[in-house]
Design a protein around this motif. Structure first.
Motif, PDB file in Angstrom:
ATOM      1  N   THR A  60       0.850  -1.201   0.000  1.00  0.00           N
ATOM      2  CA  THR A  60       0.000   0.000   0.000  1.00  0.00           C
ATOM      3  C   THR A  60       0.885   1.251   0.000  1.00  0.00           C
ATOM      4  O   THR A  60       2.079   1.190   0.332  1.00  0.00           O
ATOM      5  CB  THR A  60      -0.917   0.127   1.259  1.00  0.00           C
ATOM      6  OG1 THR A  60      -0.092   0.196   2.432  1.00  0.00           O
ATOM      7  CG2 THR A  60      -1.910  -1.004   1.397  1.00  0.00           C
ATOM      8  N   GLY A  61       0.277   2.366  -0.327  1.00  0.00           N
ATOM      9  CA  GLY A  61       0.966   3.645  -0.202  1.00  0.00           C
ATOM     10  C   GLY A  61       1.222   3.984   1.266  1.00  0.00           C
ATOM     11  O   GLY A  61       2.240   4.586   1.608  1.00  0.00           O
ATOM     12  N   THR A  62       0.294   3.597   2.114  1.00  0.00           N
ATOM     13  CA  THR A  62       0.455   3.826   3.553  1.00  0.00           C
ATOM     14  C   THR A  62       1.689   3.100   4.075  1.00  0.00           C
ATOM     15  O   THR A  62       2.480   3.649   4.852  1.00  0.00           O
ATOM     16  CB  THR A  62      -0.801   3.339   4.312  1.00  0.00           C
ATOM     17  OG1 THR A  62      -1.960   3.954   3.728  1.00  0.00           O
ATOM     18  CG2 THR A  62      -0.747   3.685   5.778  1.00  0.00           C
ATOM     19  N   PRO A  87      -5.282  13.678   3.389  1.00  0.00           N
ATOM     20  CA  PRO A  87      -6.028  12.546   3.941  1.00  0.00           C
ATOM     21  C   PRO A  87      -5.320  12.009   5.181  1.00  0.00           C
ATOM     22  O   PRO A  87      -4.111  12.199   5.334  1.00  0.00           O
ATOM     23  CB  PRO A  87      -5.992  11.516   2.810  1.00  0.00           C
ATOM     24  CG  PRO A  87      -4.824  11.879   1.976  1.00  0.00           C
ATOM     25  CD  PRO A  87      -4.627  13.356   2.115  1.00  0.00           C
ATOM     26  N   ALA A  89      -4.452   9.193   5.765  1.00  0.00           N
ATOM     27  CA  ALA A  89      -3.428   8.217   5.363  1.00  0.00           C
ATOM     28  C   ALA A  89      -2.033   8.836   5.341  1.00  0.00           C
ATOM     29  O   ALA A  89      -1.042   8.141   5.534  1.00  0.00           O
ATOM     30  CB  ALA A  89      -3.751   7.643   3.979  1.00  0.00           C
ATOM     31  N   SER A  90      -1.967  10.142   5.109  1.00  0.00           N
ATOM     32  CA  SER A  90      -0.663  10.813   5.070  1.00  0.00           C
ATOM     33  C   SER A  90      -0.046  10.959   6.456  1.00  0.00           C
ATOM     34  O   SER A  90       1.145  11.197   6.578  1.00  0.00           O
ATOM     35  CB  SER A  90      -0.811  12.217   4.473  1.00  0.00           C
ATOM     36  OG  SER A  90      -1.244  12.143   3.141  1.00  0.00           O
ATOM     37  N   ASP A 164       4.989  12.557   0.083  1.00  0.00           N
ATOM     38  CA  ASP A 164       3.862  11.651  -0.121  1.00  0.00           C
ATOM     39  C   ASP A 164       3.229  12.047  -1.460  1.00  0.00           C
ATOM     40  O   ASP A 164       2.414  12.971  -1.533  1.00  0.00           O
ATOM     41  CB  ASP A 164       2.860  11.785   1.026  1.00  0.00           C
ATOM     42  CG  ASP A 164       1.617  10.932   0.804  1.00  0.00           C
ATOM     43  OD1 ASP A 164       1.538  10.247  -0.241  1.00  0.00           O
ATOM     44  OD2 ASP A 164       0.720  10.958   1.671  1.00  0.00           O
ATOM     45  N   ALA A 166       1.357  10.122  -3.322  1.00  0.00           N
ATOM     46  CA  ALA A 166       0.347   9.090  -3.595  1.00  0.00           C
ATOM     47  C   ALA A 166      -0.646   9.518  -4.674  1.00  0.00           C
ATOM     48  O   ALA A 166      -1.117   8.701  -5.463  1.00  0.00           O
ATOM     49  CB  ALA A 166      -0.412   8.752  -2.313  1.00  0.00           C
ATOM     50  N   GLU A 167      -0.959  10.816  -4.702  1.00  0.00           N
ATOM     51  CA  GLU A 167      -1.979  11.301  -5.640  1.00  0.00           C
ATOM     52  C   GLU A 167      -1.342  11.928  -6.880  1.00  0.00           C
ATOM     53  O   GLU A 167      -2.054  12.449  -7.736  1.00  0.00           O
ATOM     54  CB  GLU A 167      -2.861  12.351  -4.920  1.00  0.00           C
ATOM     55  CG  GLU A 167      -3.539  11.780  -3.685  1.00  0.00           C
ATOM     56  CD  GLU A 167      -4.379  12.793  -2.913  1.00  0.00           C
ATOM     57  OE1 GLU A 167      -4.410  13.972  -3.294  1.00  0.00           O
ATOM     58  OE2 GLU A 167      -5.001  12.380  -1.911  1.00  0.00           O
ATOM     59  N   SER A 188       0.993   5.661  -4.297  1.00  0.00           N
ATOM     60  CA  SER A 188      -0.046   4.668  -4.024  1.00  0.00           C
ATOM     61  C   SER A 188      -0.616   4.165  -5.341  1.00  0.00           C
ATOM     62  O   SER A 188      -0.787   4.940  -6.281  1.00  0.00           O
ATOM     63  CB  SER A 188      -1.181   5.290  -3.206  1.00  0.00           C
ATOM     64  OG  SER A 188      -2.324   4.443  -3.245  1.00  0.00           O
ATOM     65  N   LYS A 193      -6.606   5.580  -7.519  1.00  0.00           N
ATOM     66  CA  LYS A 193      -5.499   6.454  -7.904  1.00  0.00           C
ATOM     67  C   LYS A 193      -5.355   6.475  -9.439  1.00  0.00           C
ATOM     68  O   LYS A 193      -6.079   5.774 -10.155  1.00  0.00           O
ATOM     69  CB  LYS A 193      -4.211   5.995  -7.214  1.00  0.00           C
ATOM     70  CG  LYS A 193      -4.250   6.142  -5.685  1.00  0.00           C
ATOM     71  CD  LYS A 193      -4.593   7.547  -5.233  1.00  0.00           C
ATOM     72  CE  LYS A 193      -4.168   7.892  -3.825  1.00  0.00           C
ATOM     73  NZ  LYS A 193      -4.861   7.223  -2.722  1.00  0.00           N
ATOM     74  N   GLY A 200      -1.725  -1.150  -3.680  1.00  0.00           N
ATOM     75  CA  GLY A 200      -0.272  -1.223  -3.775  1.00  0.00           C
ATOM     76  C   GLY A 200       0.351   0.136  -3.577  1.00  0.00           C
ATOM     77  O   GLY A 200      -0.349   1.141  -3.434  1.00  0.00           O
TER      78      GLY A 200
HETATM   79  C1  LIG Z   1      -4.239   7.231  -1.134  1.00  0.00           C
HETATM   80  C2  LIG Z   1      -3.297   8.025  -0.339  1.00  0.00           C
HETATM   81  C3  LIG Z   1      -2.436   7.448   0.595  1.00  0.00           C
HETATM   82  C4  LIG Z   1      -2.516   6.012   0.999  1.00  0.00           C
HETATM   83  O1  LIG Z   1      -2.300   5.113  -0.028  1.00  0.00           O
HETATM   84  P1  LIG Z   1      -2.918   3.639   0.118  1.00  0.00           P
HETATM   85  O2  LIG Z   1      -2.326   2.922  -1.041  1.00  0.00           O
HETATM   86  O3  LIG Z   1      -4.386   3.778   0.041  1.00  0.00           O
HETATM   87  O4  LIG Z   1      -2.457   3.100   1.418  1.00  0.00           O
HETATM   88  C5  LIG Z   1      -1.520   8.249   1.254  1.00  0.00           C
HETATM   89  N1  LIG Z   1      -1.457   9.563   1.014  1.00  0.00           N
HETATM   90  C6  LIG Z   1      -2.265  10.157   0.128  1.00  0.00           C
HETATM   91  C7  LIG Z   1      -2.097  11.612  -0.123  1.00  0.00           C
HETATM   92  C8  LIG Z   1      -3.228   9.420  -0.561  1.00  0.00           C
HETATM   93  O5  LIG Z   1      -4.048  10.035  -1.412  1.00  0.00           O
END
Ligand SMILES: *Cc1c(COP(=O)(O)O)cnc(C)c1O
Length: 376
Positions: A60-62, A87, A89-90, A164, A166-167, A188, A193, A200
């Protein structure tokens, strides 16, 4: 998530076509595991695409962000500077390590961490006797943060940066891929995404030793010989070879997906600018992958984002609010915050529109029409 047939999603997976070849080969060759050729394959593809020297693919991105912070040796009680407009998650990985998030407000142009506020926050923390242990920069909705200025502040105070991204896979700042500016960058490949492996992520870095340690710690610190001692906490964070196969097919079409998402943004802009909706232009130096098209309601607009989202929902169209600032969440009520409240104001007026690369012109026209009705 609601599912009714014909639904227009905010950001649906969009296959390129070759994913199944990689997956089929993995099945045929019995590489149904967290090892197999698609893992180094996808890592190679990511390096090619981003110009990073090393990539480690993870589940995961996390997980990628957690590992990045762990590799910087973030410990319980350490303070980590991070955006409030992001989010959860960050920021969760900061909590996983027992560290304390210190929230920094965004700036209006990119909606990302404000370099001036970052410096204020660092000075204020130093005055309390706490030197921040690192900085997490997020590139929200695909828009690059002001990396030059942020990195300059970070360097001045000798604090390392993790991006981060991820996006923001494929977004560029000053012509360079985001994720490659910090000590490490994370991506991520979650289902919503810009490209997906169904779940992943990846960590990228210029530093061979960090990449090696990321791989080691993500695979439960397996030593080459049996009976060696475990000296550190490790994780089961490796991506599966099946998922990596999907990723290999997806990365083939990444440039196309970026182009398509940017076209979605332009479509809305062309068809909605006369309604008073405000679009977020790319500041100088910034090239956004336009993962999500976000808009701000006219200050004169009497309806709230919530009402507009509900009106779209009635037509089976998925739209969403902006991320609620984290410093306002109960989970973080004891965390320090520096800023002027900008993100709270954005959230009160902002929403995310359906932005997927597979949206047809007919679907986009429907969104525009429903939205126009909702706005008047
Ligand atoms: C989606 C996202 C994550 C987490 O990624 P996952 O793959 O869902 O664990 C982290 N940071 C940001 C900014 C995200 O948009």
């Amino acid at each position: 998530m609601n599912y009714r047939p014909g639904r227009i999603f905010m950001s649906a997976p969009h296959l390129g076509g070759h994913e199944k070849n990689y997956v089929q080969k993995a099945l045929d060759d019995n590489w149904v595991s967290t090892s197999g050729p698609n893992l180094p394959g996808l890592e190679h593809d990511i390096c090619q695409h981003t110009n990073a020297r090393h990539a480690v693919v993870l589940n995961t991105g996390t997980a990628a962000l957690h590992l990045a912070l762990r590799l910087l040796d973030i410990k319980p009680g350490d303070e980590v500077l991070c955006p409030t407009f992001a989010p959860v998650a960050s920021v969760n990985p900061i909590l996983y390590l027992g560290a304390i998030p210190v929230f920094v407000e965004s700036e209006a142009n990119t909606w990302n961490m404000c370099p001036e506020t970052l410096e204020q926050a660092i000075k204020a923390r130093l005055e309390t006797g706490h030197k921040p242990a690192c900085i997490v920069v997020v590139h929200l909705y695909g828009m690059p943060a002001r990396l030059n200025e942020l990195l300059q502040v970070a360097e001045q105070y000798g604090i390392l940066v993790v991006e981060d991204a991820a996006e923001a896979l494929g977004s560029r700042y000053g012509g360079h891929q985001v994720g490659t500016f910090g000590k490490m960058g994370t991506f991520s490949f979650g289902g919503n995404k810009i490209i997906t492996t169904s779940g992943g992520g990846a960590l990228i870095t210029e530093d061979a030793a960090l990449a090696e340690r990321a791989l080691y710690l993500s695979t439960e610190a397996q030593y080459p010989t049996l009976y060696d001692a475990h000296e550190q906490i490790s994780y089961n964070y490796r991506l599966s070879n099946i998922s990596a196969g999907i990723g290999r097919g997806q990365i083939e079409v990444l440039e196309k997906r970026i182009k398509e998402r940017r076209e979605v943004y332009n479509f809305y802009k062309d068809h909605l600018s006369d309604t008073g909706l405000q679009f977020i232009p790319e500041p100088k130096n910034c090239f956004s992958n336009r993962w999500l098209t976000t808009v701000l309601l006219d200050p004169e607009q009497s309806k709230s984002p919530k009402e507009i989202i509900a009106a779209l929902e009635e037509h089976n169209i998925e739209a969403g609010p902006l991320w609620k600032p984290l410093h306002l969440q109960p989970l973080f009520q004891n965390s320090p915050y520096y800023g002027d409240g900008l993100s709270k104001g954005l959230v009160e007026r902002g929403l995310c529109l359906p932005s997927g690369s597979s949206l047809t012109e007919e679907e986009l026209r429907k969104v525009v029409q429903v939205l126009r009705n909702a706005l008047t």
